[in-house]
Motif scaffolding. Sequence first.
Motif, PDB file in Angstrom:
ATOM      1  N   PHE A  11       0.845  -1.192   0.000  1.00  0.00           N
ATOM      2  CA  PHE A  11       0.000   0.000   0.000  1.00  0.00           C
ATOM      3  C   PHE A  11       0.880   1.242   0.000  1.00  0.00           C
ATOM      4  CE2 PHE A  11      -3.192  -3.056   1.511  1.00  0.00           C
ATOM      5  CZ  PHE A  11      -4.228  -2.724   0.649  1.00  0.00           C
ATOM      6  N   ASP A  57       1.234   3.584   1.931  1.00  0.00           N
ATOM      7  CA  ASP A  57       1.880   3.926   3.201  1.00  0.00           C
ATOM      8  C   ASP A  57       3.031   2.968   3.535  1.00  0.00           C
ATOM      9  OD1 ASP A  57       0.637   1.602   3.938  1.00  0.00           O
ATOM     10  OD2 ASP A  57      -0.468   2.444   5.631  1.00  0.00           O
ATOM     11  N   THR A 109       2.867  -0.427   3.833  1.00  0.00           N
ATOM     12  CA  THR A 109       2.473  -1.739   4.341  1.00  0.00           C
ATOM     13  C   THR A 109       2.545  -2.793   3.233  1.00  0.00           C
ATOM     14  OG1 THR A 109       0.848  -0.578   5.676  1.00  0.00           O
ATOM     15  CG2 THR A 109       0.703  -2.989   5.640  1.00  0.00           C
ATOM     16  N   SER A 150      -6.073 -11.768  11.947  1.00  0.00           N
ATOM     17  CA  SER A 150      -6.359 -10.412  11.504  1.00  0.00           C
ATOM     18  C   SER A 150      -5.105  -9.760  10.929  1.00  0.00           C
ATOM     19  CB  SER A 150      -6.867  -9.612  12.694  1.00  0.00           C
ATOM     20  OG  SER A 150      -7.475  -8.453  12.243  1.00  0.00           O
ATOM     21  N   GLY A 151      -5.254  -9.131   9.766  1.00  0.00           N
ATOM     22  CA  GLY A 151      -4.135  -8.429   9.160  1.00  0.00           C
ATOM     23  C   GLY A 151      -3.258  -9.306   8.283  1.00  0.00           C
ATOM     24  N   SER A 152      -3.660 -10.567   8.079  1.00  0.00           N
ATOM     25  CA  SER A 152      -2.813 -11.458   7.288  1.00  0.00           C
ATOM     26  C   SER A 152      -2.981 -11.240   5.780  1.00  0.00           C
ATOM     27  CB  SER A 152      -3.085 -12.919   7.654  1.00  0.00           C
ATOM     28  OG  SER A 152      -4.448 -13.218   7.540  1.00  0.00           O
ATOM     29  N   LYS A 197      -6.055 -11.265   3.988  1.00  0.00           N
ATOM     30  CA  LYS A 197      -7.159 -11.996   3.353  1.00  0.00           C
ATOM     31  C   LYS A 197      -8.040 -11.076   2.513  1.00  0.00           C
ATOM     32  CE  LYS A 197      -8.825 -13.224   7.396  1.00  0.00           C
ATOM     33  NZ  LYS A 197      -7.886 -12.573   8.324  1.00  0.00           N
ATOM     34  N   THR A 198      -8.470  -9.977   3.131  1.00  0.00           N
ATOM     35  CA  THR A 198      -9.351  -9.055   2.415  1.00  0.00           C
ATOM     36  C   THR A 198      -8.646  -8.479   1.192  1.00  0.00           C
ATOM     37  OG1 THR A 198     -10.564  -8.520   4.422  1.00  0.00           O
ATOM     38  CG2 THR A 198     -10.681  -6.923   2.629  1.00  0.00           C
ATOM     39  N   THR A 199      -7.372  -8.143   1.371  1.00  0.00           N
ATOM     40  CA  THR A 199      -6.601  -7.603   0.251  1.00  0.00           C
ATOM     41  C   THR A 199      -6.568  -8.601  -0.900  1.00  0.00           C
ATOM     42  OG1 THR A 199      -5.264  -6.386   1.842  1.00  0.00           O
ATOM     43  CG2 THR A 199      -4.385  -6.592  -0.383  1.00  0.00           C
ATOM     44  N   GLU A 213     -15.744 -12.708   5.227  1.00  0.00           N
ATOM     45  CA  GLU A 213     -16.306 -12.927   6.566  1.00  0.00           C
ATOM     46  C   GLU A 213     -17.805 -12.641   6.596  1.00  0.00           C
ATOM     47  OE1 GLU A 213     -14.113 -11.588   9.941  1.00  0.00           O
ATOM     48  OE2 GLU A 213     -12.321 -11.242   8.752  1.00  0.00           O
ATOM     49  N   HIS A 270     -11.661 -15.949   9.711  1.00  0.00           N
ATOM     50  CA  HIS A 270     -10.560 -16.268  10.603  1.00  0.00           C
ATOM     51  C   HIS A 270     -10.947 -17.406  11.538  1.00  0.00           C
ATOM     52  CE1 HIS A 270     -12.212 -12.405  12.455  1.00  0.00           C
ATOM     53  NE2 HIS A 270     -12.750 -13.394  13.106  1.00  0.00           N
TER      54      HIS A 270
END
Lengths: 284, 228
Positions: A11, A13, A15, A37-39, A41-43, A161, A194
């Motif tokens: 990203f 920023d 990340t 969380s944050g792994s 998945k959504t991306t 989710e 998750h």
Amino acid sequence: MIEFRSVSKQFPDGTLAVDDFSLTLPSHQTTVLVGSSGSGKTTLLRMINRMVDPSSGTIEIDGADIAALEPVQLRRSIGYVMQNSGLLPHRTVIDNVATVPLLRGVPRRKARTEALSLLDTVGLDRSLAARYPNQLSGGQQQRVGVARGLAVNPNILLMDEPFGAVDPIVRAELQQELIRLQSELGKTVVFVTHDIEEAFLLGDQVVILRDGGRIAQVGSPSDILAKPADDFVASFVGADRGKRALHVERRGGSDILVDTDGRLAGVLVAPSAADATPDHRAPR
Amino acid sequence: MTWIWSNLDLLWDRTLDHLVLSVPPLLLSFLFAVPLGWVANRYRISRGVILTASGLLYAIPSLPLFFVIPAVVGTSLRSPLNLIIALTLYGVALMVRVVADGLASVDKDVRQSAVAVGYSGWSIFWQVELPLAAPVLLAGLRVVAVSTVSLATVGAVIGAQSLGSLFTDGFQRGIQAEIIAGIVLTVVLALLLDGALVLLGRILLPWTRLASTSRRALRAARVTEVSE
Ligand SMILES: Nc1ncnc2c1ncn2[C@@H]1O[C@H](COP(=O)(O)OP(=O)(O)OP(=O)(O)O)[C@@H](O)[C@H]1O
Ligand SMILES: [Mg+2]
């Protein structure tokens, strides 16, 4: 078939959400991406309908590089269901379901008629059609979300989710409903969660992710359960804690299944009684 | 009282004059504020600039403004247009912030899901963001409506006929009934415009009416879901 080839996403920023991810998602099957969380998945999910474009690597759908497709048209051909349903609060249930067909120029009458029959498909009463989303329970809203995702009869259904925000009973109901739907429709489903239990229940192929979308293990639920690739996977699926290693104790006249922590996991029933309970993993 | 009965025509004419002076600024300020508020909400830099500028605009006292506008726009000093322009400026000053805040209040998830199902850039604005910001915009418009109606009375000072002319005339000629009629009619007009906006909101934004009933509906929904 969806194919990720060395896909990374950084990203603006800085990340690094996804780092060199490669995977083939077979058609007409459910692939579950599971990870904490944050792994990423959504991306990963959003790269399939180009809500997020990869920084490097390519994604192909049935052999066509999606970078060459027009994002809005692509999105209209892929179903998308998210947590908290993402329904438009100012549109009635029926108009929410008909949203995408209307965007694609289907005549209003036809779109509505088809939307009504989709309510049947997802097990919603047609009397709810004229309500607004905030007049529905969370479980009903999720069903509407699924109906909307199916409205253009997409080959691919992305689910982020979708059952994360409903209570366990309703969630179990929705999971069964999805299994039933999938056995009838045979979509290529990409499901993010998750919850490892949910992943094993729904997935033909389960992908366990570490941070940065790094794959810890890919396989069928039974493969992963039987042969966790490493300690990370083992602890993620709970195998090392003996959560899944059960023994029988005789209590109050029944055989009770107990895990190594002493938690009650279930009741042991005779095979004939077991046959009578519905088989969740019916052939597809 | 007898003054009122014998001057009903005058009262009616001034009320119409007042409407003609206050409704266009209301509509115009909305039309100008929407794009400005959109830009303010869109980029961080423009937000600071636009919101500060509109705040300052509102701080300009009205009397000097009535002399500046003819000089800038080229209208004659006694034209009612000056008043309409001034009221529009004040309306825009109030509404820009409301529009920016209203657009910012739209749920991120809803916006994301609109993108996900295939709304294109402009259709998201017209079909999702603007309607969802509408309750906030309506609240802002109600404030602008009332403030515009009350500010329009100032027009009397620069010779624009309005309900304000009833105070000035009443003072000069010592007719108390005329002053009171002017005040009462101004308040009534403000309330009527406000009521009209509320009614418009009910018709155009049906989903907002559910806020109070939705809880009961939700409970009923739960019951049917369990019994299914
Ligand atoms: N638009 C963005 N800008 C910057 N960083 C982002 C953005 N979206 C996601 N990230 C970061 O990328 C990483 C992966 O995010 P992602 O949303 O894909 O995780 P996830 O696995 O879906 O998590 P969760 O289970 O909490 O939903 C996180 O570190 C997140 O902070
Ligand atoms: Mg996520």
